[in-house]
Write a protein that holds these residues in place. Sequence first.
Motif, PDB file in Angstrom:
ATOM      1  N   THR A 279      -3.221  10.454  -9.524  1.00 26.49           N
ATOM      2  CA  THR A 279      -3.605  11.036  -9.370  1.00 26.49           C
ATOM      3  C   THR A 279      -3.754  11.250  -7.942  1.00 26.49           C
ATOM      4  OG1 THR A 279      -5.384  11.151 -11.051  1.00 26.49           O
ATOM      5  CG2 THR A 279      -6.360  12.366  -8.953  1.00 26.49           C
ATOM      6  N   HIS A 280      -4.042   9.551  -7.624  1.00 34.26           N
ATOM      7  CA  HIS A 280      -3.422   9.576  -5.776  1.00 34.26           C
ATOM      8  C   HIS A 280      -2.316  10.092  -4.716  1.00 34.26           C
ATOM      9  CE1 HIS A 280      -5.095   6.335  -2.431  1.00 34.26           C
ATOM     10  NE2 HIS A 280      -3.851   6.956  -2.940  1.00 34.26           N
ATOM     11  N   SER A 281      -1.609  10.125  -5.647  1.00 32.12           N
ATOM     12  CA  SER A 281       0.475  10.727  -5.927  1.00 32.12           C
ATOM     13  C   SER A 281      -0.001  11.976  -5.764  1.00 32.12           C
ATOM     14  CB  SER A 281       0.598   9.756  -6.433  1.00 32.12           C
ATOM     15  OG  SER A 281       1.923  10.718  -6.835  1.00 32.12           O
ATOM     16  N   SER A 282      -1.369  12.525  -6.934  1.00 38.25           N
ATOM     17  CA  SER A 282      -0.805  13.982  -6.647  1.00 38.25           C
ATOM     18  C   SER A 282      -1.758  14.700  -5.606  1.00 38.25           C
ATOM     19  CB  SER A 282      -1.019  14.382  -8.396  1.00 38.25           C
ATOM     20  OG  SER A 282      -2.252  14.454  -8.121  1.00 38.25           O
ATOM     21  N   ASN A 283      -3.434  14.017  -5.335  1.00 38.80           N
ATOM     22  CA  ASN A 283      -3.936  14.556  -4.760  1.00 38.80           C
ATOM     23  C   ASN A 283      -3.376  14.329  -2.774  1.00 38.80           C
ATOM     24  OD1 ASN A 283      -6.174  14.907  -5.443  1.00 38.80           O
ATOM     25  ND2 ASN A 283      -6.597  12.497  -4.914  1.00 38.80           N
ATOM     26  N   LEU A 284      -2.089  13.038  -2.853  1.00 38.32           N
ATOM     27  CA  LEU A 284      -1.115  13.274  -1.622  1.00 38.32           C
ATOM     28  C   LEU A 284      -0.438  14.282  -0.879  1.00 38.32           C
ATOM     29  CD1 LEU A 284      -1.440  10.702   0.724  1.00 38.32           C
ATOM     30  CD2 LEU A 284       0.264  10.736  -0.129  1.00 38.32           C
ATOM     31  N   SER A 285       0.376  14.604  -2.725  1.00 39.40           N
ATOM     32  CA  SER A 285       1.188  16.102  -2.232  1.00 39.40           C
ATOM     33  C   SER A 285       0.858  17.353  -2.071  1.00 39.40           C
ATOM     34  CB  SER A 285       2.016  16.030  -3.550  1.00 39.40           C
ATOM     35  OG  SER A 285       1.472  15.434  -4.658  1.00 39.40           O
TER      36      SER A 285
ATOM     37  N   ILE B 229       1.725  15.521  11.842  1.00 41.20           N
ATOM     38  CA  ILE B 229       0.411  14.465  10.894  1.00 41.20           C
ATOM     39  C   ILE B 229       0.940  14.438   9.550  1.00 41.20           C
ATOM     40  CG2 ILE B 229      -1.330  15.605   9.382  1.00 41.20           C
ATOM     41  CD1 ILE B 229      -2.637  16.288  11.769  1.00 41.20           C
ATOM     42  N   LEU B 230       2.045  15.673   9.504  1.00 36.44           N
ATOM     43  CA  LEU B 230       2.956  15.894   8.762  1.00 36.44           C
ATOM     44  C   LEU B 230       3.356  14.143   8.061  1.00 36.44           C
ATOM     45  CD1 LEU B 230       2.966  17.991   6.565  1.00 36.44           C
ATOM     46  CD2 LEU B 230       5.780  18.684   7.884  1.00 36.44           C
ATOM     47  N   ARG B 231       4.337  14.463   9.655  1.00 28.90           N
ATOM     48  CA  ARG B 231       5.472  13.433   9.160  1.00 28.90           C
ATOM     49  C   ARG B 231       4.467  11.760   8.887  1.00 28.90           C
ATOM     50  NH1 ARG B 231       8.767  10.058  13.364  1.00 28.90           N
ATOM     51  NH2 ARG B 231       6.593   8.525  13.531  1.00 28.90           N
ATOM     52  N   ARG B 232       3.122  11.313   9.560  1.00 28.41           N
ATOM     53  CA  ARG B 232       2.295  10.369   9.138  1.00 28.41           C
ATOM     54  C   ARG B 232       2.000  10.620   7.433  1.00 28.41           C
ATOM     55  NH1 ARG B 232      -0.737   6.981  12.262  1.00 28.41           N
ATOM     56  NH2 ARG B 232      -1.012   6.974  10.367  1.00 28.41           N
ATOM     57  N   THR B 233       1.470  11.941   6.385  1.00 30.10           N
ATOM     58  CA  THR B 233       1.547  11.996   5.425  1.00 30.10           C
ATOM     59  C   THR B 233       2.419  11.802   4.843  1.00 30.10           C
ATOM     60  OG1 THR B 233       1.415  13.881   5.889  1.00 30.10           O
ATOM     61  CG2 THR B 233      -0.546  13.517   5.913  1.00 30.10           C
TER      62      THR B 233
ATOM     63  N   ALA C  45       3.049   9.314   2.034  1.00 25.26           N
ATOM     64  CA  ALA C  45       3.722   8.986   0.727  1.00 25.26           C
ATOM     65  C   ALA C  45       4.047   8.833  -0.201  1.00 25.26           C
ATOM     66  CB  ALA C  45       4.255  10.921   0.928  1.00 25.26           C
ATOM     67  N   ARG C  46       5.588   8.692   1.283  1.00 27.28           N
ATOM     68  CA  ARG C  46       6.524   7.548   0.912  1.00 27.28           C
ATOM     69  C   ARG C  46       5.937   6.683  -0.155  1.00 27.28           C
ATOM     70  NH1 ARG C  46      10.361   8.608   4.499  1.00 27.28           N
ATOM     71  NH2 ARG C  46      10.540  10.751   4.176  1.00 27.28           N
ATOM     72  N   ILE C  47       5.652   5.734   1.189  1.00 27.02           N
ATOM     73  CA  ILE C  47       5.032   4.970   1.042  1.00 27.02           C
ATOM     74  C   ILE C  47       4.491   4.133  -0.484  1.00 27.02           C
ATOM     75  CG2 ILE C  47       3.587   2.796   1.595  1.00 27.02           C
ATOM     76  CD1 ILE C  47       4.169   3.759   4.179  1.00 27.02           C
TER      77      ILE C  47
END
Length: 854
Positions: free
Chosen positions: A14-20, A281-285, A289-291
């Motif tokens: 969920t965490h990962s999908s939230n992020l995406s 922001i996109l870069r940060r996210t 996200a990558r991390i």
Amino acid sequence: MENLGVAPSSATQTHSSNLSLARASLLGCSALLLAIFLLVTALLVYIAHDQNHEAEAHSHFDSENALQGFEKLTRSIVKDYAFWGDAYRHLHLQVDPEWAFVRQNLGSTLFSDLGYQGVFVVGPDDRTVYALVYGQLQSVTLQGWLNHSMAALIAQARQDTKNATAVSTFVDMDGVPALVTAAALSPGTDPSVHPDNRPPSVLLFVARLDPARLEALGRDFGVEQLRAASSGDTSLPTLALADGGAAVQWTPERPGDQLLVLVLPLLASAGLVFGLMAWFILRRTTAAARIMDTEHASLVASRWALAASEERFRDVAEASSDWIWEVDGQLHFTYLSERFQVVTGLSRDSCLGRPVDEILRSDQGALSTWFKDHARRANAVLQCNYQSGDGRARICRLSVREIEGRGYRGTATDITEEVEARRRIEYLSQHDALTGLANRTRMQEFLEGKLKSMPTLETPLAMLSIDLDRFKPVNDLLGHAAGDQVLNEVSQRLAGCLRGDDLVARIGGDEFVLVVVGMASYQEVESLCRRLIDCIELPFSIAEHEVFISASIGIAMAPVDATLAEELLRYADIALYEAKEAGRNTWRFYAGDMNARIVERRQLESDLRLAIKQDQLRLHFQPRYRLQGKQLAGAEALVRWQHPQRGLLGPELFIPIAEETGLILPLSNWVLHTACRAAASWPDDVVVSVNLSPTEFQRGHLVARVKAALAESGLAPARLELELTESVMLDDAQGALNIMQGLKALGVRLLMDDFGTGYSSLSYLRSFPFDGLKIDRSFVGGLTAGGGDRSIIQAIVGLGRALSLTVTAEGVETPDQLSALNDVQCDEAQGFYLSEPMDAQAIAQLIRRKTDPS
Ligand code: C2E
Ligand code: CA
Ligand code: CA
């Protein structure tokens, strides 16, 4: 072990999908904002354009107004001058320049004050009657100055006379628009003037709209840079003034541009700021996200790996034959894998909680101490003993690892079979499989060990080489099982004669070696030898048979004879050979002269070469008798050497030398010819037997040589017997068979000599074309009237009969032996008791006597 589950938790997912999702919505927002931004910009541009357009339309209107205003003004000025009675009087009825110009009624002020460059009056006949140009009276025509025909305007002005209006038009004067305003002269309201009936004259004012004037005109109406239109510039608004091409242009206000200039940078910088923020922001996210993705992936991977490793652990723990254990700091079992029970047969439950030392024991002392000392090493392995559930002693190999401060764990492999196999291999490599005695390897090690501790004259080391006499036929005739039984029994008897410190080893088929320490005197050793031989001479009961064998012993002593193992062995062997030569059943100490005899042998070698040439060889014959009827059956030719210095020498002294040096061929040839010649003179029923050396078989031409001897002597082939030992067949059985068949083809008889002393006499007897066999005299020696070696001789006789062979017993020395041979129905006998070997003359006499009826 607790199962952690094999699926990764849904929270992480969920965490990962939230992020995406966040990333996606951020992207969406950015796109939306960009769209809005573009829309606003477009709207702004549209508004700006619209404003520009409106402003332009306004300026058009203003320009028009400006020019129309000027036109209106000029018309009203011209109307004022034309509807003036004086003007009609001084310029139409008669042309009076003085009134007009000099008195300044229509003079230069029209140019200087009002700015009309041209003032003209055109008469009724359309001629220019008054021309004022730039305030100066000129004599130019209107058309000439203007370069345009104003006929239409003039006509229009004359028509409008009644209305009292002026008309105007714009013309292009060399690129400068010029306003031409015309009005017909009329007396107006002046009653003193009487109009004539000619067409009225027309007053024309020309205002050249040069740049300064146009600009000023425009400025009054808020129009910037109003100017004459240049033909090329179409981007600017243009106002056409006349059909003739005069037009004006101006630079309209562009409020839209101002708006754009004002707002666009603001908008652009706002967009830039927002864009940068969004990008950041996109870069940060994305990075986050990558991390998180990586973390998530590695988390999933490590969960899987953990699960897999647990599963692997379980599989391995259950599938392997090893068991896994764990102990706490006090070394009490805290964990034992399921295999423990299967492998050890001990109950897991009863062992858990018990100290490790209670269950496992090691030669290295208490396990607890060993663990503390060794468990930190990478490969700490300890061999332990334990008692299995069914009470058997088992061995396991423990691998030990320290669990940081909390105890130890490891695996345990049952190596009982492995250890036993290793022990067995070690044992076999050191021991004789059949008898369990030490083998040659072990004996050599033992001997070397003993020699290292330096035996002295007071405590010497005795090395005894023992060879069994008459053992081979036991093996051949009664079978290998019987032979093995005898060897086992012999081993026990030999061991029984020794003390604990001594060693008995079996180093060959029937060869044994004894290493005896601490026998101070030769007498002691001799009495040991006596005991050994006595032991071995006791009968062996094998199946229903009683078997008698004996032994010969050679002895070498350290340090007297040698101090090296190898030398001791060799000397003991030399001594053994001497003992056998001495007639077996006895022992010999190694003596220095045994070596001297080797030197002597060298001498004999060279002497033997001369012996044949110098006719030193003699041939003796020993008669052989049929036991039934006691008749002479034949005689064996036995060679002797009449040595010039040493006297008559027996064949065992020089035959081996002849064989080694190759002298055996001429020697044997001499024997063969001499024997055949002698036999040829004997009666037909007496055969002669000649001994053949094994080397003769290898060096060829035997058949040819025998044939030649027969031919030369004229002896019937059937009267010649050839005696061979089994060694003839040992090396090359097929070659030997071929030669034997060649000999048989000649018609001679073949006997196997010394039967029972070889290894496989029996098998050779069956597969080679023998006519008879001669039992070795060592068997006959053990024969007594009461029994003795009877069973073996009886077996040989039975075998001979079965194979249709003539069986001859050699070495008959007593009447008892003779009668025993009679009892077992042996065919023939030979021996000192019957007759010793004798020279040719003596045998001839003997035969003559026997056959001579007198
Ligand atoms: P062998 O073929 O077994 O010969 C019999 C040997 O036994 C002879 O010894 C003979 O003297 C001996 N002998 C006969 N009766 C008795 C007895 O009752 N008691 C005892 N103790 N001995 C007895 P000899 O003549 O010394 O021959 C020894 C060996 O030499 C022979 O053993 C044979 O193998 C070999 N030999 C003899 N002559 C020749 C020969 O011309 N050519 C070859 N190649 N070998 C020969
Ligand atoms: Ca012989
Ligand atoms: Ca013999």
